[in-house]
Design a protein around this motif. Structure first.
Motif, short mmCIF file in Angstrom:
data_model
loop_
_atom_site.label_atom_id
_atom_site.label_comp_id
_atom_site.label_asym_id
_atom_site.label_seq_id
_atom_site.Cartn_x
_atom_site.Cartn_y
_atom_site.Cartn_z
N GLY A 56 0.45 -0.99 0.21
CA GLY A 56 -0.25 -0.09 0.02
C GLY A 56 0.58 0.99 0.20
N VAL A 57 1.89 1.35 -0.92
CA VAL A 57 3.02 2.30 -0.72
C VAL A 57 3.62 2.50 -2.02
CG1 VAL A 57 3.05 2.87 2.14
CG2 VAL A 57 4.84 1.02 0.73
N ASP A 58 4.54 3.83 -2.06
CA ASP A 58 5.07 3.71 -3.31
C ASP A 58 6.12 4.71 -2.91
OD1 ASP A 58 4.06 6.73 -3.67
OD2 ASP A 58 2.70 5.99 -4.96
N GLU A 59 6.92 4.83 -3.72
CA GLU A 59 8.60 5.85 -3.41
C GLU A 59 8.80 7.27 -2.92
OE1 GLU A 59 7.74 5.89 -7.67
OE2 GLU A 59 7.76 4.68 -6.85
N LYS A 60 6.96 7.27 -3.04
CA LYS A 60 6.46 9.14 -2.60
C LYS A 60 5.68 9.24 -1.10
CE LYS A 60 5.53 10.98 -7.56
NZ LYS A 60 4.30 11.42 -8.27
N THR A 61 5.18 8.23 -1.01
CA THR A 61 4.77 7.97 0.60
C THR A 61 5.66 7.08 1.37
OG1 THR A 61 3.23 5.85 -0.64
CG2 THR A 61 2.75 8.14 -1.06
#
Length: 296
Positions: free
Chosen positions: A88-93
């Motif tokens: 549920g995450v990506d490099e921004k979050t």
């Protein structure tokens, strides 16, 4: 998927090559790798792991839980990003998410171990793209291989070859063939030693009994679907497995390896086949709590 393995293992792989190059050295014009001081041939652990990965990918065809992380044509950060997305995450979050969830690193690592067989087996460094926050952690795998070394010194041969197909139109006006070269080892028997930690399997990757059975099959068949003109005739001749009846082991690995004796027959000056060697395992002196199985 079955439970993590509960027993420590050590194993010895014996494989041979006939009229082929088992592992070329790019620093020496792709000449077969060897120890320059002794002349013994070498095959790297990375080379053998590649064969195991290829076998698993072939027989499982990306089945759930058996994907391959280190593979041709797939950038590592693509798989890393998939691990982040699954949590549920990506490099921004991810930075903010880690502040809120102290267990996020473990969740990402567990996803990668669950879905990629080679991470679960050999481990992986998944921090290549830290600057982009594509960081799935660093996993130490329970299965480790050493370099394979030939039983006898090898003498690589350089073979000159010709090709009737000319590369360019200009060259075709001047000549009818082109010359090339390739290196071969006429014959060599190699020995590789490996280790499997049940402790790391339980605590880190979840390497299971099913994974272990697949590993043995991959080792036995790692050359069968990997034929090429460069490697010649290669085959796994023996797989000798030492199984401890405990997680941390019942004897030092080196003492078990010393029980495996591979020597050239006395009447053979220049070995040219596996029959020119005798392989024995001193099972009478196995330490208490250790059993030996031979597959091949």
């Amino acid at each position: 998927m079955s439970e993590p393995i509960k027993n420590r293992y050590e194993f010895v792989i014996l494989f041979d090559v006939e009229n082929g190059n088992p592992n070329g050295d790019p620093d020496a014009g792709n000449m077969p790798r060897l120890d320059p001081e002794t002349g013994y041939g070498l095959v790297t652990d990375v080379c053998l792991k590649r064969k195991i990965r290829n076998y698993v990918e072939t027989v499982k065809e990306n089945a759930e839980g058996y994907r391959i992380y280190i593979k041709d044509g797939v950038p590592l950060n693509r798989s890393d990003a998939e691990g982040l997305a699954a949590c549920g995450v990506d490099e921004k979050t991810i930075k903010d998410a880690k502040k809120k969830d102290e267990h996020l690193d473990g969740k990402i690592r567990d996803f990668m171990c669950k879905n990629f067989y080679d991470i679960r087996t050999f481990g992986a460094v998944m921090t290549t793209f830290v600057k982009n926050n594509l960081n799935c952690g660093q996993v130490r795998g329970p299965v480790q291989l050493g370099f394979a070394r030939s039983i006898d010194p090898i003498i690589p041969q350089e073979v000159t070859i010709t090709r009737i197909a000319i590369t360019t139109e200009a060259d075709a006006e001047k000549k009818g063939t082109e010359m090339g070269r390739k290196y071969i080892v006429p014959y060599a028997l190699y020995r590789c030693e490996g280790y499997i930690s049940a402790n790391l399997a339980r605590k880190t990757t979840g390497f299971s009994e099913d994974d272990l059975e697949l590993l043995w099959q991959a080792i036995l068949n790692m050359f069968e679907n990997d034929r090429s003109a460069a490697r010649g005739k290669m085959a796994v001749r023996d797989l000798i497995i030492f199984k401890h009846d405990s997680e941390l082991g019942n004897a030092p690995a080196h003492k078990l390896f010393e029980l495996v004796d591979v020597r050239r027959n006395e009447d053979v000056d220049t070995p040219r086949s596996y029959r020119d060697y005798t392989v024995t395992v001193d099972e009478a002196n196995l330490p208490a709590g250790v059993t030996c199985t031979r597959m091949g």
